[in-house]
Design a protein around this motif. Structure first.
Motif, PDB file in Angstrom:
ATOM      1  N   TRP A 199       0.841  -1.209   0.000  1.00 59.30           N
ATOM      2  CA  TRP A 199       0.000   0.000   0.000  1.00 59.30           C
ATOM      3  C   TRP A 199       0.872   1.252   0.000  1.00 59.30           C
ATOM      4  CZ3 TRP A 199      -5.157   1.612   0.418  1.00 59.30           C
ATOM      5  CH2 TRP A 199      -5.425   2.754   1.173  1.00 59.30           C
TER       6      TRP A 199
ATOM      7  N   TRP B 283      -4.536   9.166   3.419  1.00 60.60           N
ATOM      8  CA  TRP B 283      -4.194   8.257   2.314  1.00 60.60           C
ATOM      9  C   TRP B 283      -3.456   9.012   1.221  1.00 60.60           C
ATOM     10  CZ3 TRP B 283      -9.579   5.575   1.352  1.00 60.60           C
ATOM     11  CH2 TRP B 283      -9.827   4.642   2.383  1.00 60.60           C
TER      12      TRP B 283
ATOM     13  N   TRP C 108       0.307   8.442  -0.093  1.00 62.03           N
ATOM     14  CA  TRP C 108       0.567   8.046  -1.475  1.00 62.03           C
ATOM     15  C   TRP C 108       1.408   9.066  -2.239  1.00 62.03           C
ATOM     16  CZ3 TRP C 108      -5.339   6.996  -2.309  1.00 62.03           C
ATOM     17  CH2 TRP C 108      -5.683   5.803  -1.656  1.00 62.03           C
TER      18      TRP C 108
END
Length: 210
Positions: free
Chosen positions: A32, A94, A98
């Motif tokens: 992830w 998130w 990222w």
């Protein structure tokens, strides 16, 4: 006291299973983090656009809490505001993890229209209240504010459900879990708000004027 062989084997199996679960979870987190979604992915689009969608729900919830003294409506508004603020915070994190911007240069909602054959296209964000409707809510009070809020939030939740359903095609388990949580919560709240409208002698759609 020595455990029977069957219990010892079961204990070993439980430990091995727990270790595997932790190892797989750690691997999933590393993937992830190391191989984040692309800027035009379902994951990035969902995280960006659902933050915007949630922000309006929070705004409407805070407005109605100041426009009514009804405990049931105020409790619902508080639950919506706190839950959606927390979820928006997760989605913000998130994008930060990222390495993606919080805003996209591409068209809003394109991720919901991605298709193998047609590509991506912009679309209106479903369920959003108009500026005029928000102003009307700010100016209403008491039962009128409650009914307007419930009508607007039902529509808003229905739009959120559409977005969460589209996000369930994500390859990221964290995104699918978030989308599933939104689906469950907002579908339940739609049912509750419909019952609250009925209790106030109102319908989901306002009567036609004239």
């Amino acid at each position: 006291m020595r455990l029977p062989p069957v219990l010892r084997r079961r204990g070993v199996l439980v430990v091995v299973t727990a270790v595997l679960v932790v190892a797989l979870s750690t691997l999933a987190f590393r993937l992830w983090y190391l191989w984040p979604p692309a800027d035009t992915s379902v994951e990035a689009g969902f995280a960006r656009d659902m933050q915007t969608h949630h922000a309006q729900a929070v705004r409407m919830a805070l407005i109605v809490r100041d426009r009514t003294t009804d405990r049931e409506v105020r409790t619902l508004a508080y639950d919506i505001a706190t839950t959606q603020q927390q979820q928006a915070g997760q989605m913000y994190a998130w994008l930060d993890m990222w390495g993606l911007s919080q805003a996209s240069l591409g068209p809003r909602m394109a991720w919901m229209r991605q298709d193998h054959h047609t590509g991506a296209g912009a679309a209106a964000m479903p369920g959003m209240a108009t500026p005029a409707q928000l102003k009307q809510l700010e100016q209403a009070g008491g039962k009128d504010a409650e009914i307007l809020f419930l009508r607007l939030m039902i529509t808003h939740h229905q739009g959120g459900v559409q977005m969460a359903q589209a996000a369930q095609r994500s390859s990221q388990p964290q995104v699918r879990r978030m989308a599933g949580a939104i689906l469950a919560a907002q579908n339940a709240e739609i049912g509750l708000m419909r019952r609250m409208l009925t209790a106030r002698g109102a319908t989901e759609t306002p009567p036609a004027s004239g």
